[in-house]
Write an enzyme that holds these catalytic residues in place. Sequence first.
Site, mmCIF file in Angstrom:
data_model
loop_
_atom_site.group_PDB
_atom_site.id
_atom_site.type_symbol
_atom_site.label_atom_id
_atom_site.label_comp_id
_atom_site.label_asym_id
_atom_site.label_seq_id
_atom_site.Cartn_x
_atom_site.Cartn_y
_atom_site.Cartn_z
ATOM 1 N NE ARG A 164 -3.542 -2.222 2.842
ATOM 2 C CZ ARG A 164 -3.241 -3.350 3.481
ATOM 3 N NH1 ARG A 164 -2.037 -3.491 4.027
ATOM 4 N NH2 ARG A 164 -4.129 -4.330 3.597
ATOM 5 C CE LYS A 189 -6.317 -0.923 4.943
ATOM 6 N NZ LYS A 189 -7.633 -1.142 4.285
ATOM 7 C CG HIS A 256 -4.848 0.595 -3.533
ATOM 8 N ND1 HIS A 256 -4.139 0.387 -2.365
ATOM 9 C CD2 HIS A 256 -5.834 -0.339 -3.538
ATOM 10 C CE1 HIS A 256 -4.676 -0.607 -1.683
ATOM 11 N NE2 HIS A 256 -5.703 -1.073 -2.368
ATOM 12 N NE ARG A 259 -2.884 -3.802 -1.062
ATOM 13 C CZ ARG A 259 -2.334 -4.614 -0.139
ATOM 14 N NH1 ARG A 259 -1.033 -4.731 -0.081
ATOM 15 N NH2 ARG A 259 -3.086 -5.274 0.706
ATOM 16 C CG HIS A 282 -5.750 -9.027 1.857
ATOM 17 N ND1 HIS A 282 -6.010 -9.461 0.569
ATOM 18 C CD2 HIS A 282 -5.601 -7.674 1.768
ATOM 19 C CE1 HIS A 282 -6.025 -8.430 -0.248
ATOM 20 N NE2 HIS A 282 -5.784 -7.336 0.450
ATOM 21 C CE1 TYR A 291 -6.273 -7.544 -6.468
ATOM 22 C CE2 TYR A 291 -6.423 -8.538 -4.293
ATOM 23 C CZ TYR A 291 -6.150 -7.447 -5.096
ATOM 24 O OH TYR A 291 -5.761 -6.265 -4.535
#
Length: 311
Positions: A164, A189, A256, A259, A282, A291
């Site tokens: 990111r 995150k 982004h 990514r 994730h 995806y």
Amino acid sequence: MLMHECLDSWLNWLTHEKRARPNTVLAYRNDVATALAFLGEHLGQEPDLSAFASLRTSDFRAWLAYDTNRAESGKGTPDGRARSRARRVSALRSFYHYLHIRHGVSASALRQLKAPKTRKRLPRPLSRDMARSAAVDIAALEQHPLCAARDEALFTLLYGAGLRIGEALALNLRDCDRAAESGLRVTGKGGRERLVPLLPNVLKALALWRSQHPCPAPEAPLFVGLRGKRLQPAVARRVMQVWREQSGLDNSATPHALRHSFATHLLEGGADLRAIQELLGHASLSTTQAYTLADERHLLAVWQAHPRARK
């Protein structure tokens, strides 16, 4: 205990225990504060824990109807407004979850409230050729050689490692010291750390930039502006916007998107979905599975273009 006190306690919990991002905390604070303001007017006074625990599904439906009418009078697309309402429902449910953990408040009434349906957004990656050449082409637009080396390293890292933009700009020089041997340690995150292996061309671009870095101290930010301060995401987005406009691409070609391109091209090359999940950082595999949906659309488009597709 009044609800504004519970709100402050919850936000403090999100910040220090859940380590939520500042933008997430701010958005949740605004969403829940707006809901509490409506419920206070709805009940005739600011609710305390006891009153909040006795709210019925009809009370929350009244709030959602009010929020819907308020949103429809504003700007934005219908789907965008639906996403905003769904986010506000999610914020209130998160607040209720905290109240259940800390104060035993039941969330059964809120669970029966249906959030607005939204269309699932699929990742929009760049083509392979466009993603591969993006870093060099973006750097070529810079007139200052220092910025050119920095931009080539930054955008090579975004596509080559799937970071990111915030993760890349949070790196310091010392984070690259052992990247060649053990991978790059990235904080994503929720404060989750992961090790990302770096390809030779990524290491080469980073080494070139590091040799020109204006402040080579280990604790210095890896990516800096001309004044030596940490580069801001808005600057990187503007740089890519100039390249996007000159290349005739639409607004989805953002940092982004590199990514997205990283993950999509790995999937097309046969990479395991679990491995992609770990590389992207994730928390849930369901996030990575988006995806596969994008890849199915790509395969369907290829099939429909086949000369015998209509026969």
